[in-house]
Enzyme design. Structure first.
Site, PDB file in Angstrom:
ATOM      1  N   ARG A  68       0.818  -0.954   0.239  1.00  0.00           N
ATOM      2  CA  ARG A  68       0.067   0.043  -0.034  1.00  0.00           C
ATOM      3  C   ARG A  68       0.705   1.086   0.145  1.00  0.00           C
ATOM      4  O   ARG A  68       1.751   1.445   0.783  1.00  0.00           O
ATOM      5  CB  ARG A  68      -0.820  -0.140   1.338  1.00  0.00           C
ATOM      6  N   ARG A 182      -4.538   3.381  17.734  1.00  0.00           N
ATOM      7  CA  ARG A 182      -5.297   2.609  16.234  1.00  0.00           C
ATOM      8  C   ARG A 182      -5.023   3.416  14.923  1.00  0.00           C
ATOM      9  O   ARG A 182      -4.337   4.392  15.009  1.00  0.00           O
ATOM     10  CB  ARG A 182      -6.881   2.706  16.385  1.00  0.00           C
ATOM     11  N   LYS A 183      -5.608   2.953  13.978  1.00  0.00           N
ATOM     12  CA  LYS A 183      -5.448   3.668  12.594  1.00  0.00           C
ATOM     13  C   LYS A 183      -5.900   5.087  12.512  1.00  0.00           C
ATOM     14  O   LYS A 183      -6.690   5.419  13.603  1.00  0.00           O
ATOM     15  CB  LYS A 183      -6.126   2.942  11.595  1.00  0.00           C
ATOM     16  N   GLY A 436     -16.864  -5.904   1.598  1.00  0.00           N
ATOM     17  CA  GLY A 436     -16.980  -7.561   1.941  1.00  0.00           C
ATOM     18  C   GLY A 436     -17.006  -7.860   3.437  1.00  0.00           C
ATOM     19  O   GLY A 436     -17.210  -8.907   3.665  1.00  0.00           O
ATOM     20  N   CYS A 441     -14.548  -0.812   4.699  1.00  0.00           N
ATOM     21  CA  CYS A 441     -13.512  -0.063   3.778  1.00  0.00           C
ATOM     22  C   CYS A 441     -14.144   0.473   2.366  1.00  0.00           C
ATOM     23  O   CYS A 441     -13.693   1.487   1.858  1.00  0.00           O
ATOM     24  CB  CYS A 441     -12.438  -0.937   3.316  1.00  0.00           C
ATOM     25  N   GLY A 442     -15.084  -0.206   1.993  1.00  0.00           N
ATOM     26  CA  GLY A 442     -15.863   0.069   0.877  1.00  0.00           C
ATOM     27  C   GLY A 442     -17.071   1.353   1.210  1.00  0.00           C
ATOM     28  O   GLY A 442     -17.654   1.682   0.192  1.00  0.00           O
TER      29      GLY A 442
HETATM   30 FE1  SRM Z   1      -9.733  -0.775   5.245  1.00  0.00          FE
HETATM   31  C1  SRM Z   1      -8.501  -3.079   7.413  1.00  0.00           C
HETATM   32  C2  SRM Z   1      -8.373  -2.563   2.527  1.00  0.00           C
HETATM   33  C3  SRM Z   1     -10.079   1.743   3.362  1.00  0.00           C
HETATM   34  C4  SRM Z   1     -11.741   0.603   7.576  1.00  0.00           C
HETATM   35  N1  SRM Z   1      -8.651  -2.389   5.295  1.00  0.00           N
HETATM   36  C5  SRM Z   1      -8.342  -3.426   6.100  1.00  0.00           C
HETATM   37  C6  SRM Z   1      -7.261  -4.432   5.439  1.00  0.00           C
HETATM   38  C7  SRM Z   1      -5.888  -3.897   5.524  1.00  0.00           C
HETATM   39  C8  SRM Z   1      -7.510  -5.791   6.142  1.00  0.00           C
HETATM   40  C9  SRM Z   1      -6.426  -6.846   5.932  1.00  0.00           C
HETATM   41  O1  SRM Z   1      -5.504  -6.928   6.370  1.00  0.00           O
HETATM   42  O2  SRM Z   1      -6.790  -7.455   4.867  1.00  0.00           O
HETATM   43  C10 SRM Z   1      -7.713  -4.283   4.101  1.00  0.00           C
HETATM   44  C11 SRM Z   1      -6.828  -4.686   3.077  1.00  0.00           C
HETATM   45  C12 SRM Z   1      -7.173  -5.622   2.016  1.00  0.00           C
HETATM   46  C13 SRM Z   1      -6.255  -5.850   0.688  1.00  0.00           C
HETATM   47  O3  SRM Z   1      -5.479  -6.789   0.432  1.00  0.00           O
HETATM   48  O4  SRM Z   1      -6.698  -4.762  -0.139  1.00  0.00           O
HETATM   49  C14 SRM Z   1      -8.333  -3.099   3.887  1.00  0.00           C
HETATM   50  N2  SRM Z   1      -9.401  -0.235   3.328  1.00  0.00           N
HETATM   51  C15 SRM Z   1      -8.880  -1.056   2.237  1.00  0.00           C
HETATM   52  C16 SRM Z   1      -9.209  -0.467   1.007  1.00  0.00           C
HETATM   53  C17 SRM Z   1      -7.909  -1.002  -0.027  1.00  0.00           C
HETATM   54  C18 SRM Z   1     -10.389  -0.824   0.493  1.00  0.00           C
HETATM   55  C19 SRM Z   1     -10.399  -0.533  -0.986  1.00  0.00           C
HETATM   56  O5  SRM Z   1     -10.600  -1.541  -1.887  1.00  0.00           O
HETATM   57  O6  SRM Z   1     -10.286   0.656  -1.472  1.00  0.00           O
HETATM   58  C20 SRM Z   1      -8.764   0.836   1.524  1.00  0.00           C
HETATM   59  C21 SRM Z   1      -7.569   1.429   1.679  1.00  0.00           C
HETATM   60  C22 SRM Z   1      -7.272   3.145   1.846  1.00  0.00           C
HETATM   61  C23 SRM Z   1      -5.755   3.303   1.619  1.00  0.00           C
HETATM   62  O7  SRM Z   1      -5.463   3.682   0.811  1.00  0.00           O
HETATM   63  O8  SRM Z   1      -5.241   3.590   2.854  1.00  0.00           O
HETATM   64  C24 SRM Z   1      -9.357   0.778   2.830  1.00  0.00           C
HETATM   65  N3  SRM Z   1     -10.863   1.078   5.436  1.00  0.00           N
HETATM   66  C25 SRM Z   1     -10.953   1.992   4.696  1.00  0.00           C
HETATM   67  C26 SRM Z   1     -11.880   2.701   4.934  1.00  0.00           C
HETATM   68  C27 SRM Z   1     -12.599   4.122   4.195  1.00  0.00           C
HETATM   69  C28 SRM Z   1     -11.559   5.152   4.204  1.00  0.00           C
HETATM   70  O9  SRM Z   1     -10.675   5.401   4.952  1.00  0.00           O
HETATM   71  O10 SRM Z   1     -12.466   6.255   3.712  1.00  0.00           O
HETATM   72  C29 SRM Z   1     -12.507   2.310   6.059  1.00  0.00           C
HETATM   73  C30 SRM Z   1     -13.588   3.056   6.999  1.00  0.00           C
HETATM   74  C31 SRM Z   1     -13.185   4.406   7.485  1.00  0.00           C
HETATM   75  C32 SRM Z   1     -12.361   4.305   8.534  1.00  0.00           C
HETATM   76  O11 SRM Z   1     -11.274   3.785   8.777  1.00  0.00           O
HETATM   77  O12 SRM Z   1     -12.839   4.926   9.831  1.00  0.00           O
HETATM   78  C33 SRM Z   1     -11.647   1.253   6.564  1.00  0.00           C
HETATM   79  N4  SRM Z   1     -10.110  -1.337   7.199  1.00  0.00           N
HETATM   80  C34 SRM Z   1     -10.912  -0.548   8.082  1.00  0.00           C
HETATM   81  C35 SRM Z   1     -10.937  -1.242   9.123  1.00  0.00           C
HETATM   82  C36 SRM Z   1     -11.985  -0.927  10.487  1.00  0.00           C
HETATM   83  C37 SRM Z   1     -11.354  -0.078  11.268  1.00  0.00           C
HETATM   84  C38 SRM Z   1     -11.544  -0.005  12.815  1.00  0.00           C
HETATM   85  O13 SRM Z   1     -11.638   0.967  13.448  1.00  0.00           O
HETATM   86  O14 SRM Z   1     -12.027  -0.809  13.232  1.00  0.00           O
HETATM   87  C39 SRM Z   1     -10.064  -2.415   9.251  1.00  0.00           C
HETATM   88  C40 SRM Z   1      -9.899  -3.254  10.255  1.00  0.00           C
HETATM   89  C41 SRM Z   1      -9.099  -2.827  11.453  1.00  0.00           C
HETATM   90  O15 SRM Z   1      -8.362  -1.786  11.196  1.00  0.00           O
HETATM   91  O16 SRM Z   1      -8.887  -3.279  12.405  1.00  0.00           O
HETATM   92  C42 SRM Z   1      -9.589  -2.329   7.780  1.00  0.00           C
HETATM   93 FE1  SF4 Z   2     -13.689  -6.029   5.007  1.00  0.00          FE
HETATM   94 FE2  SF4 Z   2     -12.130  -4.183   4.306  1.00  0.00          FE
HETATM   95 FE3  SF4 Z   2     -11.243  -6.623   3.619  1.00  0.00          FE
HETATM   96 FE4  SF4 Z   2     -13.439  -5.295   2.141  1.00  0.00          FE
HETATM   97  S1  SF4 Z   2     -11.237  -4.873   2.235  1.00  0.00           S
HETATM   98  S2  SF4 Z   2     -13.466  -7.289   3.065  1.00  0.00           S
HETATM   99  S3  SF4 Z   2     -14.377  -4.250   4.010  1.00  0.00           S
HETATM  100  S4  SF4 Z   2     -11.507  -5.643   5.679  1.00  0.00           S
END
Ligand code: SRM
Ligand code: SF4
Length: 517
Positions: A68, A182-183, A436, A441-442
Site C-alpha cells: 500500500r 489505532r488507525k 466485503g 472499507c468500501g
Molecule cells: Fe480498510 C482493514 C483495505 C479503506 C476500515 N482495510 C483493512 C485491511 C488492511 C485488512 C487486511 O489486512 O486485509 C484491508 C486490506 C485488503 C487488501 O488486500 O486490499 C483493507 N481499506 C482497504 C482498502 C484497500 C479498500 C479499497 O478497496 O479501497 C482501502 C485502503 C485505503 C488506503 O489507501 O489506505 C481501505 N478501510 C478503509 C476505509 C475507508 C476510508 O478510509 O475512507 C475504512 C473506514 C473508515 C475508517 O477507517 O474509519 C476502513 N479497514 C478498515 C477497518 C476498520 C477500522 C476500525 O476502526 O475498526 C479495518 C480493520 C482494522 O483496522 O482492524 C480495515
Molecule cells: Fe472487509 Fe475491508 Fe477486507 Fe473489504 S477490504 S473485506 S471491508 S476488511
C-alpha cells in the site's frame, strides 16, 4: 493504610507487540528478510510489523504481498505511475493494482525478495509506502481537482504534502507517530462539494470564512468500524492554513498519549472524545499547541452536490482541461498504468490524479489536443462516460485477497451492475458501494445503495449474502446511510435491487436492448 502500586494500564495484544518492538524497526531488516524469505520470518514481523512499511502479508495468497502506497492528495506523476507498473509487471498474472477509497494505490503479487530493489526504486522516484498500514495515519486525502477547479476555495495540495511530511518525517519514517492507539484518517477539503467525504475522517479540514478570512473549520472523530460508525463532529475550532500542520500534530499527540489502548474495538479517536467531551479534548489540543484557538466559523462552505469528475471539464487555466476516466472498481494492470502514464505525458503535463471513487483524472490537456486524446484506445476500456450504475460503483477488495471478507466483492459488483444496466433504463447515476465485511472499507454508509458482505442460511446451507444500507448522502449536508435490510442471499440480490431501482430511483424495465458500449 495499604500502599498498593497503581494498576498497570491494560494493554491489548497489539499494544504488547508494539511495545516489544516498534513496527518501523523492521526497516533495516528488509535485506535480511529478502534473503531468508517469508517462511523463515518471525510471525509478528511478517504478519504485523511489515504493515508499518505498507507491506501486507496476505494469508489468502501466502508469499504474494500487497503493497500500500501513500499518494498525498491522490497525485502522482506519469514517471511514478510507470515505476509502479514496472513493479507489478514482473509478477505476470499475479501483478495487479487497485485504486483505493482513500485516493491511493495498492500493488499486488509482491515478493519479499524484491522489496529492497522496489524500495530503492521508490526512493529514486519520490514514492513511499511508509506508515500506510496498522496504527498509523493513512493516506491523506484532498480535493482531486485542487488547483484545477475554478470554483475551489483553497488549493489543498501543498497542505496535504506538508501534513504527510510531518507525520512521516519526509517519508523517512517518524517514530513519533508509529504507535497510535489505532488507525487514523485525515482529509483536507478545499472545494465546495466535499469530494473527500470529510465526515468519515478522524480529522477533517473543511473550508470556512471567519471574519472575512478563508481557512478551515476542524471536524474530529469520524470513523467506521465493525462495532460502531460515527460521523465527525465539530471541534469548535477554526484555523487558517498556517495552522493546519500544527493542529494536526497536536491532535495526533493528544490522541497518541491519551487514547485507549485497552480494547481495540474502542480505540479510535471518537471514543476518547466521548470520554472527555469535546471541550476538554479541544483544551488539551490548545495546551499541546500553546495557543488559544479561534472558535469555529458559523458555517462551512460545502454548498455543492458531490461531483464524480468523470468526462471532460474546463480548468480554471484558460484552454486547459481535466478528463476523468472510469476505472471499474479501481482495478488496473501494468499495461493500463503504462498507457495512462504515456497519455498523461503526451497530452497533459505528465500528472495523474486519483479519486476516492477509485477513478483517474488526467489534468492539463490543452483544447487543441483533446480530440486526439479522446480517440485513445484505452478510453474504450476505461470510459469517460460510463453507464449510470457503473459510473458510481465503488468496491473494497473482498475475499480475493482479504481474509476478513465474507464475500467476493469486486467481480460480483461489476457483473451485477452490468446485468442491471442490461435490464433497466436508469435515468441518473445511483451510487453503489460494496464492502466485503463490517469493517466498511468500501464505505457502504456513504452510498445511495450500500452492500455489506455477510453470510446467511438458505436451503440448509451457508451462503454469501449482503446487508443492505440506504440513505447515504454525500457532498453538502452529508448523512451516513443506515442498514435497512439484513442478510439478502447474493443470488436473490438482483431482484431486490431491481425493485429498489424501479421504486426509488425512477428506473424503467428496458423495452429495447441497451446500446452497445
Ligand atoms: Fe480498510 C482493514 C483495505 C479503506 C476500515 N482495510 C483493512 C485491511 C488492511 C485488512 C487486511 O489486512 O486485509 C484491508 C486490506 C485488503 C487488501 O488486500 O486490499 C483493507 N481499506 C482497504 C482498502 C484497500 C479498500 C479499497 O478497496 O479501497 C482501502 C485502503 C485505503 C488506503 O489507501 O489506505 C481501505 N478501510 C478503509 C476505509 C475507508 C476510508 O478510509 O475512507 C475504512 C473506514 C473508515 C475508517 O477507517 O474509519 C476502513 N479497514 C478498515 C477497518 C476498520 C477500522 C476500525 O476502526 O475498526 C479495518 C480493520 C482494522 O483496522 O482492524 C480495515
Ligand atoms: Fe472487509 Fe475491508 Fe477486507 Fe473489504 S477490504 S473485506 S471491508 S476488511
Amino acid at each position: 493504610m495499604t500502599n498498593t502500586a497503581p494498576a498497570a494500564p491494560k494493554m491489548n495484544k497489539f499494544e504488547r507487540f508494539k511495545a516489544e518492538k516498534d513496527g518501523l524497526a523492521v526497516l533495516p531488516e528488509l535485506s535480511h528478510f529478502a534473503q531468508i524469505g517469508w517462511e523463515a520470518m518471525d510471525e509478528t514481523d511478517l504478519t504485523q510489523r511489515l504493515k508499518w512499511l505498507g507491506l501486507f502479508f496476505r494469508p489468502v495468497t501466502p508469499g504474494k504481498f500487497m503493497l500500500r502506497m501513500r499518494m498525498p492528495n491522490g497525485i502522482l506523476s506519469g514517471g511514478q505511475m510507470r515505476v509502479l507498473a514496472e513493479v507489478i509487471q514482473r509478477y505476470g498474472e499475479d501483478g495487479y493494482a487497485d485504486i483505493t477509497t482513500r485516493q491511493n494505490i495498492q500493488l499486488r503479487g509482491i515478493r519479499i525478495e524484491d522489496i529492497p530493489d522496489i524500495f530503492n526504486r521508490f526512493q529514486q522516484a519520490g514514492l513511499t509506502s511508509v506508515q500506510s498500514g496498522m496504527d498509523n495515519v493513512r493516506n491523506i486525502t484532498g480535493s482531486p481537482v485542487a488547483g484545477l477547479d475554478a470554483d475551489e476555495l483553497i488549493d489543498t495540495r501543498g497542505l496535504v504534502r506538508k501534513v504527510q511530511d510531518m507525520i512521516t518525517n519526509n517519508s523517512q519514517g517518524n517514530p513519533a507517530f508509529t504507535n497510535l492507539p489505532r488507525k487514523f484518517n485525515i482529509a483536507i477539503a478545499g472545494g465546495r462539494d466535499n469530494s473527500v467525504h470529510a465526515e468519515i475522517n478522524d480529522i477533517a479540514f473543511v473550508p470556512a470564512y471567519k471574519d472575512g478570512k478563508l481557512g478551515f473549520n476542524v471536524l474530529v472523530g469520524g470513523f467506521f468500524s465493525a462495532k460502531r460508525c460515527a460521523p465527525a463532529i465539530s471541534m469548535n475550532v477554526w484555523v487558517d492554513h498556517t495552522q493546519v500542520v500544527d493542529i494536526s500534530e497536536a491532535i495526533l499527540i493528544v490522541y497518541r498519549d491519551n487514547g485507549s489502548r485497552a480494547n481495540r474495538h474502542q480505540s479510535r479517536m471518537m471514543w476518547l472524545i466521548d470520554d472527555w467531551g469535546v471541550e476538554r479534548f479541544r483544551a488539551a489540543v490548545e495546551t499541546q499547541m500553546g495557543v488559544t484557538l479561534q472558535a469555529a466559523a458559523d458555517k462551512d462552505e460545502f454548498d455543492w452536490d458531490k461531483r464524480d469528475h468523470l468526462g471532460v471539464h474546463a480548468q480554471k487555466q484558460p484552454g486547459l482541461n481535466f478528463v476523468g476516466i472510469h476505472v471499474p472498481v479501481g482495478r488496473f494492470y501494468a499495461n493500463d498504468m503504462l498507457e495512462l502514464a504515456r497519455m498523461a505525458e503526451v497530452y497533459g503535463s505528465g500528472e495523474i490524479r486519483l479519486t476516492v471513487e477509485q477513478n483517474v483524472i488526467i489534468p492539463n490537456i490543452p483544447d487543441s489536443r483533446l480530440e486526439s486524446f479522446l480517440a485513445e484506445p484505452l478510453l474504450e476500456v476505461f470510459s469517460i462516460n460510463p453507464d449510470p450504475l457503473a459510473r458510481a460503483l465503488v468496491s473494497c477488495t473482498g475475499n480475493q485477497f482479504c481474509k476478513f471478507a465474507l464475500i467476493e466483492t469486486k467481480n460480483r459488483a461489476v457483473a451485477l451492475i452490468d446485468e442491471l444496466e442490461d435490464e433497466l433504463d436508469v435515468p441518473k447515476p445511483v451510487r453503489f458501494h460494496w464492502t466485503g465485511c463490517p469493517n466498511s472499507c468500501g464505505q457502504p454508509q456513504v452510498a445511495d445503495i450500500g452492500l455489506m458482505g455477510t453470510k446467511t442460511r438458505k436451503d440448509g446451507k451457508t451462503v454469501e449474502a449482503v446487508d443492505l444500507f440506504m440513505g447515504g448522502k454525500v457532498g453538502k449536508d452529508a448523512v451516513l446511510g443506515e442498514k435497512v435490510q439484513k442478510a439478502i442471499p447474493c443470488d436473490e440480490l438482483k431482484d431486490v435491487l431491481k425493485d429498489i431501482l424501479i421504486q426509488q430511483f425512477d428506473a424503467q424495465p428496458r423495452s429495447t436492448p441497451r446500446s452497445p458500449k
